[in-house]
Scaffold this motif. Structure first.
Motif, mmCIF file in Angstrom:
data_model
loop_
_atom_site.group_PDB
_atom_site.id
_atom_site.type_symbol
_atom_site.label_atom_id
_atom_site.label_comp_id
_atom_site.label_asym_id
_atom_site.label_seq_id
_atom_site.Cartn_x
_atom_site.Cartn_y
_atom_site.Cartn_z
ATOM 1 N N MET A 1 6.744 0.094 23.953
ATOM 2 C CA MET A 1 6.088 -0.884 24.801
ATOM 3 C C MET A 1 4.944 -1.511 24.031
ATOM 4 O O MET A 1 4.152 -0.820 23.423
ATOM 5 N N SER A 2 4.860 -2.791 24.118
ATOM 6 C CA SER A 2 3.807 -3.491 23.404
ATOM 7 C C SER A 2 2.591 -3.709 24.298
ATOM 8 O O SER A 2 2.717 -3.843 25.515
ATOM 9 N N ILE A 3 1.448 -3.737 23.680
ATOM 10 C CA ILE A 3 0.216 -4.009 24.427
ATOM 11 C C ILE A 3 0.259 -5.430 24.977
ATOM 12 O O ILE A 3 -0.148 -5.675 26.108
ATOM 13 N N GLU A 4 0.797 -6.354 24.191
ATOM 14 C CA GLU A 4 0.881 -7.745 24.631
ATOM 15 C C GLU A 4 1.782 -7.879 25.857
ATOM 16 O O GLU A 4 1.457 -8.592 26.803
ATOM 17 N N GLY A 5 2.905 -7.180 25.871
ATOM 18 C CA GLY A 5 3.812 -7.224 27.011
ATOM 19 C C GLY A 5 3.163 -6.662 28.262
ATOM 20 O O GLY A 5 3.288 -7.221 29.357
ATOM 21 N N LYS A 6 2.439 -5.554 28.108
ATOM 22 C CA LYS A 6 1.740 -4.955 29.247
ATOM 23 C C LYS A 6 0.667 -5.895 29.781
ATOM 24 O O LYS A 6 0.481 -6.015 30.991
ATOM 25 N N ALA A 7 -0.059 -6.549 28.881
ATOM 26 C CA ALA A 7 -1.114 -7.464 29.293
ATOM 27 C C ALA A 7 -0.536 -8.671 30.031
ATOM 28 O O ALA A 7 -1.089 -9.105 31.050
ATOM 29 N N LYS A 8 0.568 -9.201 29.539
ATOM 30 C CA LYS A 8 1.208 -10.336 30.211
ATOM 31 C C LYS A 8 1.703 -9.938 31.595
ATOM 32 O O LYS A 8 1.542 -10.686 32.556
ATOM 33 N N GLU A 9 2.294 -8.746 31.696
ATOM 34 C CA GLU A 9 2.804 -8.290 32.985
ATOM 35 C C GLU A 9 1.659 -8.108 33.976
ATOM 36 O O GLU A 9 1.748 -8.531 35.130
ATOM 37 N N ALA A 10 0.558 -7.527 33.527
ATOM 38 C CA ALA A 10 -0.590 -7.305 34.405
ATOM 39 C C ALA A 10 -1.232 -8.621 34.822
ATOM 40 O O ALA A 10 -1.543 -8.819 36.005
ATOM 41 N N ALA A 11 -1.411 -9.531 33.875
ATOM 42 C CA ALA A 11 -2.025 -10.820 34.192
ATOM 43 C C ALA A 11 -1.143 -11.629 35.141
ATOM 44 O O ALA A 11 -1.637 -12.273 36.075
ATOM 45 N N GLY A 12 0.153 -11.588 34.918
ATOM 46 C CA GLY A 12 1.077 -12.295 35.797
ATOM 47 C C GLY A 12 1.071 -11.728 37.196
ATOM 48 O O GLY A 12 1.104 -12.461 38.188
ATOM 49 N N PHE A 13 0.982 -10.400 37.311
ATOM 50 C CA PHE A 13 0.923 -9.745 38.616
ATOM 51 C C PHE A 13 -0.313 -10.204 39.377
ATOM 52 O O PHE A 13 -0.234 -10.564 40.554
ATOM 53 N N VAL A 14 -1.451 -10.215 38.706
ATOM 54 C CA VAL A 14 -2.706 -10.624 39.355
ATOM 55 C C VAL A 14 -2.628 -12.076 39.794
ATOM 56 O O VAL A 14 -2.997 -12.414 40.928
ATOM 57 N N LYS A 15 -2.139 -12.940 38.933
ATOM 58 C CA LYS A 15 -2.049 -14.363 39.263
ATOM 59 C C LYS A 15 -1.116 -14.592 40.454
ATOM 60 O O LYS A 15 -1.412 -15.386 41.344
ATOM 61 N N GLU A 16 -0.013 -13.868 40.469
ATOM 62 C CA GLU A 16 0.929 -13.999 41.582
ATOM 63 C C GLU A 16 0.295 -13.507 42.879
ATOM 64 O O GLU A 16 0.375 -14.178 43.910
ATOM 65 N N GLU A 17 -0.340 -12.345 42.843
ATOM 66 C CA GLU A 17 -0.934 -11.770 44.045
ATOM 67 C C GLU A 17 -2.040 -12.655 44.616
ATOM 68 O O GLU A 17 -2.192 -12.768 45.830
ATOM 69 N N LEU A 18 -2.815 -13.282 43.745
ATOM 70 C CA LEU A 18 -3.903 -14.145 44.215
ATOM 71 C C LEU A 18 -3.400 -15.409 44.893
ATOM 72 O O LEU A 18 -4.104 -15.978 45.724
ATOM 73 N N ASN A 19 -2.206 -15.846 44.553
ATOM 74 C CA ASN A 19 -1.735 -17.143 45.024
ATOM 75 C C ASN A 19 -0.506 -17.107 45.920
ATOM 76 O O ASN A 19 -0.134 -18.130 46.483
ATOM 77 N N GLU A 20 0.138 -15.961 46.106
ATOM 78 C CA GLU A 20 1.414 -15.939 46.804
ATOM 79 C C GLU A 20 1.317 -16.283 48.290
ATOM 80 O O GLU A 20 2.291 -16.704 48.886
ATOM 81 N N HIS A 21 0.155 -16.127 48.892
ATOM 82 C CA HIS A 21 0.033 -16.421 50.320
ATOM 83 C C HIS A 21 -0.557 -17.799 50.593
ATOM 84 O O HIS A 21 -0.776 -18.157 51.749
ATOM 85 N N GLY A 22 -0.794 -18.563 49.549
ATOM 86 C CA GLY A 22 -1.330 -19.911 49.712
ATOM 87 C C GLY A 22 -0.273 -20.855 50.254
ATOM 88 O O GLY A 22 0.920 -20.706 49.999
ATOM 89 N N ASP A 23 -0.719 -21.828 51.032
ATOM 90 C CA ASP A 23 0.208 -22.785 51.634
ATOM 91 C C ASP A 23 0.329 -24.085 50.848
ATOM 92 O O ASP A 23 1.221 -24.880 51.117
#
Length: 60
Positions: A1-23
């Motif tokens: 597992m790469s550190i870069e892959g983990k960082a992208k997955e974590a950042a993407g998760f946060v970005k999705e969670e912050l915006n998924e309920h927006g209209d």
């Protein structure tokens, strides 16, 4: 597992969670960008991309 892959997955998760309920179209676009980034990180780490609907709690 790469550190870069983990960082992208974590950042993407946060970005999705912050915006998924927006209209607004902008919130939906940012949530999709987060999903794409998360899946890109998962693919780099040799995992399958998530294909289930967000927020369903479905197992991979």
């Amino acid at each position: 597992m790469s550190i870069e892959g983990k960082a992208k997955e974590a950042a993407g998760f946060v970005k999705e969670e912050l915006n998924e309920h927006g209209d607004t179209p902008e919130a939906k676009k940012k949530a999709q960008e987060g999903r794409d980034l998360r899946n890109e990180g998962r693919i780099e780490d040799g995992k399958a991309p998530k294909t289930t609907e967000p927020g369903t709690g479905a197992k991979e």
